[in-house]
Write an enzyme that holds these catalytic residues in place. Structure first.
Site, PDB file in Angstrom:
ATOM      1  N   HIS A  58       2.500   2.648  -5.790  1.00 22.13           N
ATOM      2  CA  HIS A  58       2.747   2.700  -4.335  1.00 22.13           C
ATOM      3  C   HIS A  58       1.691   3.570  -3.654  1.00 22.13           C
ATOM      4  CE1 HIS A  58       5.655   2.973  -0.815  1.00 22.13           C
ATOM      5  NE2 HIS A  58       4.789   3.947  -0.544  1.00 22.13           N
ATOM      6  N   GLU A  59       1.472   4.784  -4.199  1.00 20.63           N
ATOM      7  CA  GLU A  59       0.514   5.703  -3.588  1.00 20.63           C
ATOM      8  C   GLU A  59      -0.928   5.249  -3.806  1.00 20.63           C
ATOM      9  OE1 GLU A  59       1.509   7.919  -1.552  1.00 20.63           O
ATOM     10  OE2 GLU A  59       3.617   7.504  -2.032  1.00 20.63           O
ATOM     11  N   HIS A  62      -1.926   2.854  -1.111  1.00 20.05           N
ATOM     12  CA  HIS A  62      -2.365   3.557   0.104  1.00 20.05           C
ATOM     13  C   HIS A  62      -3.805   4.034  -0.052  1.00 20.05           C
ATOM     14  CE1 HIS A  62       1.472   3.549   2.087  1.00 20.05           C
ATOM     15  NE2 HIS A  62       2.072   4.321   1.201  1.00 20.05           N
TER      16      HIS A  62
END
Length: 364
Positions: A58-59, A62
């Site tokens: 998820h990170e 980003h």
């Protein structure tokens, strides 16, 4: 990963153990009772590892999108409430911010779909299917929660991008996204209280803690935004400590303490060479930690630490650039240099004072 340092906070161990205990002690035994304890522990551990991997993915999403949009990423840290990708500066356009913010939840949804499809396709073992199904459910929950429209959640970033695009005002977007985050945080606190008193659910405590964190983080973002706006037109030279008292690199710690450190209001000093060029900095704490008997034989240069190039600024740069700098050990934000000479230093205390003054110019 992707050229970005990845750190793991100790709280990840706590949340990992709690999730593992829930999976191996309750969820999996209830779904398929009668299995060996070691098998429950093994499958629960595997599921926890996959879950932490999904948080990292998820990170990383980003980070990768941010880098492709020209925004450097300092680090990724996994911690109690998931993860955080620390970006250097802010998105240049609403579209870039929207794409960066949406990348995380979309990755979580992709992870959920993949986990569910594998769970459906696998004929067994049953506990692995349970783990993958739980993983799919948790990633859907993670994506949905992160898309709630309030800072500092991804949904708050999306809201910020949309308002910025519609109003052409980053300041207006800051205000709306942070206010929404505060409202969302308070709503979660109220919901947590309701869970405890009306349903007797201990999960309400977690809801309250998350709400408290969101409200506080949104408030902090609003204060920082107001400070940035208030610093508009203010230059680094107006914030820095100047002229800075410097420490000769060739002097002994004992001599420098006697001649300068004991009489100065500074807590950190720029270390300069024979030609007056900055070669690093030293703090009172580092000198105080040196054994008394070693001060007469230890040169200041031995204790000095270098200042990374990204923490060197010019006096006539906008003071808002200081918000993009990571604080160095000794609470140094930046060395201010003009034609190779140290003309000032900015510490966390200097920046905090400037922020408070800026907030007097800008309503919070």
């Amino acid at each position: 990963m992707a050229g970005v340092p990845v750190g793991v906070h100790w709280s990840v161990l706590v949340i990992g153990v709690l999730i593992g205990m829930s999976l191996g002690g309750v969820i999996m035994p209830e779904a398929f009772p009668g299995q060996p304890t070691a098998l429950y522990v093994l499958m629960a551990t595997l599921t926890v590892v996959l879950f932490l991997g999904s948080l990292l993915a998820h990170e990383l999403a980003h980070a990768v999108v941010a880098q492709r949009r020209g925004l450097p990423v300092r680090s990724i840290t996994l911690w109690l409430f998931g993860g955080m990708a620390e970006l250097e500066g802010e998105a240049r356009t609403p579209r870039h911010e929207l794409e960066t913010a949406a990348a995380g939840p979309l990755t979580s949804l992709a992870f959920a779909v993949a986990s569910f499809l594998v769970a459906v396709a696998l004929p067994g073992p049953e506990l692995l299917v349970v783990g993958l199904t739980w993983l799919a459910y948790m990633n859907v929950l993670l994506a949905v929660f992160n898309m709630l429209p309030g800072a500092p959640l991804d949904g708050g970033r999306v809201l910020h991008a949309v308002v910025w695009w519609k109003t052409k005002s980053r300041a207006r977007a800051d205000q709306i996204a942070s206010t929404s985050g505060q409202v969302l945080g308070v709503a979660l606190i109220v919901a947590g209280v309701g869970q405890i008193f009306f349903f007797g659910s201990s999960g309400g405590f977690w809801t309250m803690i998350i709400g408290w964190f969101l409200a506080g983080a949104a408030r902090s973002e609003r204060v920082a935004s107001a400070a940035r706006e208030g610093l508009g037109g203010v230059l680094v030279r107006h914030v820095m400590t100047s002229p800075p008292e410097v420490a000769p690199s060739w002097a002994t710690v004992e001599d420098f303490v006697a001649t300068t450190a004991l009489h100065s209001r500074q807590a950190v000093f720029v270390v300069v060479d024979f030609e007056g060029r900055p070669v690093g900095y030293v703090s009172l704490d580092w000198m105080a930690a040196l054994p008394y008997g070693a001060r007469a034989t230890t040169r200041v240069s031995t204790l000095a630490r270098p200042v990374p190039p990204e923490n060197v600024v010019a006096p006539d740069e906008e003071a808002s650039v200081l918000f993009t700098k990571r604080a160095l050990p000794g609470q140094v934000i930046a060395l201010v240099s003009d034609e190779g000479r140290a003309v000032g230093i900015v510490t966390t205390a200097d920046l905090t004072r400037a922020m408070r003054q800026a907030m007097l110019r800008q309503p919070v």
